[in-house]
Write an enzyme that holds these catalytic residues in place. Structure first.
Site, PDB file in Angstrom:
ATOM      1  N   ILE A   1      42.791  46.398  46.919  1.00 28.86           N
ATOM      2  CA  ILE A   1      44.009  47.315  46.729  1.00 28.86           C
ATOM      3  C   ILE A   1      43.614  48.381  45.364  1.00 28.86           C
ATOM      4  O   ILE A   1      44.071  49.418  45.196  1.00 28.86           O
ATOM      5  CB  ILE A   1      45.360  46.737  46.465  1.00 28.86           C
ATOM      6  CG1 ILE A   1      45.310  45.852  45.208  1.00 28.86           C
ATOM      7  CG2 ILE A   1      45.734  46.205  47.641  1.00 28.86           C
ATOM      8  CD1 ILE A   1      46.677  45.509  44.850  1.00 28.86           C
ATOM      9  N   ASP A   2      42.491  47.894  44.678  1.00 22.36           N
ATOM     10  CA  ASP A   2      42.424  48.540  43.309  1.00 22.36           C
ATOM     11  C   ASP A   2      41.525  49.772  43.558  1.00 22.36           C
ATOM     12  O   ASP A   2      41.433  50.544  42.796  1.00 22.36           O
ATOM     13  CB  ASP A   2      41.642  47.342  42.509  1.00 22.36           C
ATOM     14  CG  ASP A   2      42.411  46.612  41.893  1.00 22.36           C
ATOM     15  OD1 ASP A   2      43.709  46.802  41.715  1.00 22.36           O
ATOM     16  OD2 ASP A   2      41.803  45.499  41.675  1.00 22.36           O
TER      17      ASP A   2
ATOM     18  N   GLY B   1      46.265  47.563  38.670  1.00 23.91           N
ATOM     19  CA  GLY B   1      45.155  48.222  38.271  1.00 23.91           C
ATOM     20  C   GLY B   1      44.757  47.688  36.837  1.00 23.91           C
ATOM     21  O   GLY B   1      45.039  48.497  35.801  1.00 23.91           O
ATOM     22  N   ARG B   2      43.434  46.985  36.830  1.00 19.34           N
ATOM     23  CA  ARG B   2      43.075  46.440  35.720  1.00 19.34           C
ATOM     24  C   ARG B   2      42.433  47.655  34.808  1.00 19.34           C
ATOM     25  O   ARG B   2      42.592  47.712  33.509  1.00 19.34           O
ATOM     26  CB  ARG B   2      42.215  45.355  35.773  1.00 19.34           C
ATOM     27  CG  ARG B   2      41.881  44.554  34.618  1.00 19.34           C
ATOM     28  CD  ARG B   2      40.823  43.365  34.945  1.00 19.34           C
ATOM     29  NE  ARG B   2      41.686  42.569  35.944  1.00 19.34           N
ATOM     30  CZ  ARG B   2      42.525  41.695  35.364  1.00 19.34           C
ATOM     31  NH1 ARG B   2      42.442  41.272  33.966  1.00 19.34           N
ATOM     32  NH2 ARG B   2      42.980  40.798  35.885  1.00 19.34           N
TER      33      ARG B   2
ATOM     34  N   ARG C   1      51.224  44.959  47.682  1.00 24.63           N
ATOM     35  CA  ARG C   1      49.869  44.682  48.420  1.00 24.63           C
ATOM     36  C   ARG C   1      50.429  44.064  49.755  1.00 24.63           C
ATOM     37  O   ARG C   1      49.691  43.672  50.699  1.00 24.63           O
ATOM     38  CB  ARG C   1      49.085  44.059  47.632  1.00 24.63           C
ATOM     39  CG  ARG C   1      49.409  42.561  47.528  1.00 24.63           C
ATOM     40  CD  ARG C   1      48.264  41.629  46.556  1.00 24.63           C
ATOM     41  NE  ARG C   1      48.505  40.145  46.529  1.00 24.63           N
ATOM     42  CZ  ARG C   1      48.030  39.289  45.737  1.00 24.63           C
ATOM     43  NH1 ARG C   1      47.257  39.908  44.610  1.00 24.63           N
ATOM     44  NH2 ARG C   1      48.042  38.218  45.990  1.00 24.63           N
TER      45      ARG C   1
END
EC number: 2.7.1.90
Length: 420
Positions: free
Chosen positions: A143-144, A191-192, A300
């Site tokens: 998903i990122d 979102g890292r 997600r």
């Protein structure tokens, strides 16, 4: 020599469409039954292989496998388990070879993100060094949206759609109450290191002044005073302010606003708590009434609002993975290639795992506005097609119908177990 079997596994955080990739793998393998034997799935990812805990997908009906197209989460179970190098942990590799030999497995399909690509590459290299060739094909999923060499990653389009819609709906709620109630709303998204998901919220805006009014990206250093000034100005001008913040928002020195000492199995710091931290700043400095929310797993797992484009691409990469294996390819990943021209189009092409494993694709600077708080027209043009189309599941009694597989285990052939 008898035809070899295949091993498929899901890895890392699951998505609304990862099961569509599983469907693509299994349905395509069945079409090539003269060349590929049974598709075994790992119960809980690569851990299933290490424990010899395999699922026999041949026991599932064609309709059940087709039902995976509209079923969220990981139908076979996922895991966060990163294989170390062969020199660091030879025992795990020897165990994998032992299990693969016992079940005549010659094809390995691993469905995941960058760390999973690394695992897939290591298994291909392991097969060569240990004289048991394994055709390892990585199936993209995250998903990122941070995998390189692919225009986008399956799983992202559906999250982008969920976040854009949720931002618009929440903004309408806040706008209708801001005269006497909440002035500031903050939505924290995943979102890292890459701000793709936060950026997708920008699709909620149709005209100047629409929410989100502020987007916080990991790629743009956070400045407290600049942020608070924008919040205040927006409330004064619009009556309210909607903020979408990536969990990886960080200061100029690279430290996260909400840094934790806890790490996951891949060595990543556990993030979270950004929304309340930002809300605290707003309250202490500006005194506005606020509300905040964390999209977390909801973003997600929201299969009911998935993107048709995302679903089609997720299936296509699963299908291509099997076709690559049949063609004798190894250590590659099916990548999505965007077509040229105004009308959106895409195709599938192969990409080498050596250039994908442990790499991250960040937001291009020209997708972010000069002030660092929004997306540009170029960013919108990239993002918009990925949320196109509705892929609703069937409903019964007001609830979506999701597939439940039998998940019948494969009889163990090895005398000893393996502790993971």
């Amino acid at each position: 020599m008898p035809k070899q079997n295949a091993f498929y596994a899901q890895s890392g955080g699951v998505t609304a469409v990862i099961n569509a990739s599983a469907c693509g793998v299994i349905e395509t393998a069945r079409k090539y039954s003269s060349q590929i034997g049974t598709v075994y799935a790992g119960r809980n990812g690569i851990i299933g292989a290490l424990r010899e805990d395999l699922i026999d997908t041949s026991k599932e009906s064609a309709s059940a496998i087709r039902g995976l197209l509209t079923t969220p989460a990981g139908a076979f179970g996922s895991c966060r388990h990163k294989l170390k190098s062969l020199t660091e942990n030879r025992a795990e590799y020897e165990r994998l070879i032992e299990v693969f030999k016992a079940h005549n497995i010659g094809y390995f399909f691993y469905n995941g993100g960058g760390d999973s690509a690394d695992t897939c590459l290591k298994i291909a290299q392991m097969g060569e060094s240990m004289d048991y060739p394994i055709q390892a094909i990585h199936i993209p999923k995250t998903i990122d949206n941070d995998l390189p060499l692919t225009d986008n990653s399956p799983g992202f389009g559906s999250v982008a759609k969920y976040i854009a819609i949720s931002t618009r709906e929440a903004a309408m709620d806040i706008a209708s109450m801001c005269e006497t109630s909440t002035k500031v709303f903050i939505l924290e998204v995943m979102g890292r290191h890459a701000g793709w998901i936060a950026a997708a919220s920008g699709l909620a805006a149709e005209q100047e002044g629409d929410a989100p009014h502020i987007i916080l990206f990991p790629e743009i250093a956070f400045e407290r005073e600049k942020f608070l000034a924008r919040v205040q100005r927006t409330v004064q001008e619009r009556g309210y302010c909607v903020i979408v913040a990536s969990e990886g928002t960080q200061y100029k020195d690279g430290t996260f606003l909400t840094e934790s000492s806890v790490v996951d199995a891949f060595g990543h710091q556990q993030l979270g708590g950004l929304a309340p931290a930002l809300a605290g700043m707003v309250r202490s400095e500006l005194g506005y009434k606020y509300h905040w929310a964390v999209a977390d797993y909801l973003q997600r797992s929201a299969r009911h609002i998935a993107s048709q484009t995302d679903l089609d691409q997720a299936y296509a990469v699963g299908k291509a993975a099997v076709e690559y294996a049949i063609a004798g390819k190894n250590s590659v990943m099916p990548a999505i290639i965007r077509g040229e021209g105004k009308e959106y189009s895409w195709s599938i092409s192969e990409a080498p795992l050596e250039e994908i494993a442990n790499q991250e694709k960040m937001m291009p600077r020209d997708y972010i506005t000069d002030d660092g708080f929004g997306i540009t027209e170029a960013g919108r043009e990239y993002l918009a097609p990925l949320i196109y189309g509705e892929a609703y599941p069937e409903y019964r009694n007001g609830m979506p119908i999701y597939t439940r597989l039998k998940l019948e285990p494969v009889a163990k052939k090895l005398a000893t177990g393996f502790k993971v």
